[in-house]
Design a protein around this motif. Structure first.
Motif, short mmCIF file in Angstrom:
data_model
loop_
_atom_site.label_atom_id
_atom_site.label_comp_id
_atom_site.label_asym_id
_atom_site.label_seq_id
_atom_site.Cartn_x
_atom_site.Cartn_y
_atom_site.Cartn_z
N LYS A 74 1.03 -1.23 0.07
CA LYS A 74 -0.01 -0.19 0.03
C LYS A 74 0.88 1.10 0.29
O LYS A 74 1.94 1.22 0.62
N TYR A 75 0.46 2.19 -0.66
CA TYR A 75 1.01 3.62 -0.93
C TYR A 75 0.20 4.53 -0.61
O TYR A 75 -0.92 4.69 -0.58
N ILE A 76 0.84 5.59 0.03
CA ILE A 76 0.12 7.03 0.33
C ILE A 76 0.52 7.91 -0.65
O ILE A 76 1.82 8.04 -1.06
N TYR B 203 -7.54 2.46 -5.50
CA TYR B 203 -7.15 3.48 -4.71
C TYR B 203 -8.37 3.83 -3.62
O TYR B 203 -9.68 3.53 -4.00
N LEU C 265 -8.50 9.24 1.42
CA LEU C 265 -8.25 9.22 2.71
C LEU C 265 -8.64 10.57 3.44
O LEU C 265 -9.16 10.75 4.47
N GLU D 275 -4.89 6.55 -0.78
CA GLU D 275 -4.12 5.22 -0.39
C GLU D 275 -4.16 4.25 -1.73
O GLU D 275 -5.50 3.98 -2.13
N CYS D 276 -2.90 3.83 -2.10
CA CYS D 276 -3.23 2.88 -3.40
C CYS D 276 -2.79 1.53 -3.15
O CYS D 276 -1.64 1.53 -2.38
N GLU D 277 -3.50 0.44 -3.39
CA GLU D 277 -2.84 -0.93 -3.00
C GLU D 277 -2.87 -1.61 -4.66
O GLU D 277 -3.54 -1.45 -5.33
N LYS E 202 3.88 2.75 1.86
CA LYS E 202 3.70 2.79 3.40
C LYS E 202 3.52 1.43 3.90
O LYS E 202 4.16 1.26 5.26
N GLU F 150 4.94 -1.42 8.46
CA GLU F 150 4.48 0.05 7.99
C GLU F 150 5.61 0.76 8.34
O GLU F 150 6.56 0.75 9.33
#
Length: 346
Positions: A186-188, A231, A234, A244-246, A305, A321
């Motif tokens: 997961k990315y922010i 996505y 947030l 947030e991207c998964e 993240k 994390e």
């Protein structure tokens, strides 16, 4: 894509780079020298021009000049002198943020601005140089020369978590999870515009036909590889949105390409147009505010993240994390303050 030709003479193969490049079906007419600059990675304009002048470049088997316009499906072959390359990775005492380490894996929280592995013009100062110093031995796999221990990567200016394999078994076990897309990442991201709702972006990602340094979305598998990003919103901050991207797949520049394709490029992403004021007012104060944010965060607003995977030894799921780095956090706080003022004024 450039590919090595199968030449018989080993000695000659060691001294020269033999390349064959086929123009795509949708290739626009483009000068040969510019075409090669876009398609041949890790080379210079001077090196390409020298090869053309030395009559080492052919199109469809015929000698041509630099001004020749490459057409769809043209086959360009060329021989380039292979410059001496240092294949050994030298250890360097570079401080690393290591949240976790055991006998099999090591988790690194990479700082923005650090290149992951050595390459053209980046043979020192990379994460791999640092890891080589930190560890006595890192495993390699076929086709992974110069990238010991790496089973995935993140861009130079993206911060966040990477998993490093410390032995051959761990590398094989982790590589299989990446291949099967079972790794949880997961990315922010801070993006331009107000994203209305959560969603999923899919499509084929391939190299941009005019600029090989960036990626593009395509409609078919002939021009790219299938990609999926989920996505979730947030925080809405007026002219930007924190999401947030998964990742379901892991293509080069996947998040950056996907978000640009839906009209929401990453904030401060120079390669994909996010380093300009894309949303907001025309007032001088607002322009100054955004430029101040750019100064605080002079890179794409993307942070790896979290990372979850099955441990090579225990076979149990582990999860890590990493908090946002200071540059991202400072820019985000400024946008939060601005959004609060906007809400108060309205």
């Amino acid at each position: 894509m450039a590919e090595d030709l199968d030449f018989q003479e080993q000695d000659e193969q060691e001294l020269f780079e033999h390349l064959r490049i086929e123009a795509d079906k949708g290739q626009a007419l483009l000068r040969l020298d510019k075409f090669l600059m876009n398609r041949v990675e890790n080379t210079s304009r001077n090196r390409i021009q020298n090869a053309i002048d030395a009559e080492s470049v052919f199109v469809n088997g015929k000698l041509v000049k630099a001004s020749y316009k490459v057409k769809p499906l043209d086959v360009v072959t060329m021989v380039l002198p292979d410059p001496p390359r240092d294949t050994e990775v030298y250890p360097e005492d570079i401080p690393l943020n290591i949240p976790y380490e055991d006998d099999d894996v090591l988790i690194v929280n990479k700082k923005p601005g650090m290149v992951v592995h050595p390459g053209f013009n980046n043979y020192t100062g990379t994460l791999v140089n640092a890891l080589t110093f930190h560890l006595n031995q890192l495993p390699t796999m076929p086709g992974n020369t110069g990238r010991p221990g790496l089973v995935h990567r993140i861009d130079k200016d993206t911060s966040g978590l990477l998993v490093i394999a410390k032995n051959e078994w761990a590398m094989t076990y982790l590589a299989k999870q990446f291949f099967e897309h079972s790794i949880k990442r997961k990315y922010i991201a801070l993006v331009w515009g107000d994203i209305a709702e959560d969603g999923t972006i899919t499509g084929y990602i391939g190299r941009n036909m005019k600029d090989r340094r960036v990626m593009e979305m395509y409609d078919n598998e002939e021009q790219g590889r299938w990609s999926v990003t989920h996505y979730k919103v947030l925080e809405r901050l007026g002219y930007v949105t924190l999401i947030e991207c998964e990742l379901e797949t892991g293509r080069t520049h996947q998040i950056r390409t996907h978000l640009k394709s839906i009209g929401h490029p990453l904030f401060a992403d120079a390669a994909y147009g996010g380093d300009k004021i894309l949303k907001g007012t025309v007032f001088t104060k607002y322009k100054q505010f955004v430029n101040n944010c750019f100064e605080l965060l002079p890179r794409q607003a993307l942070h790896a993240k979290s990372l979850g995977f099955l441990h090579p030894k225990t076979k149990e799921e582990v999860y890590f994390e990493a908090q946002l780095p200071a540059d991202f956090q400072l820019a985000l706080e400024k946008w939060r303050s601005y959004a609060t003022i906007m809400r108060t004024d309205s």
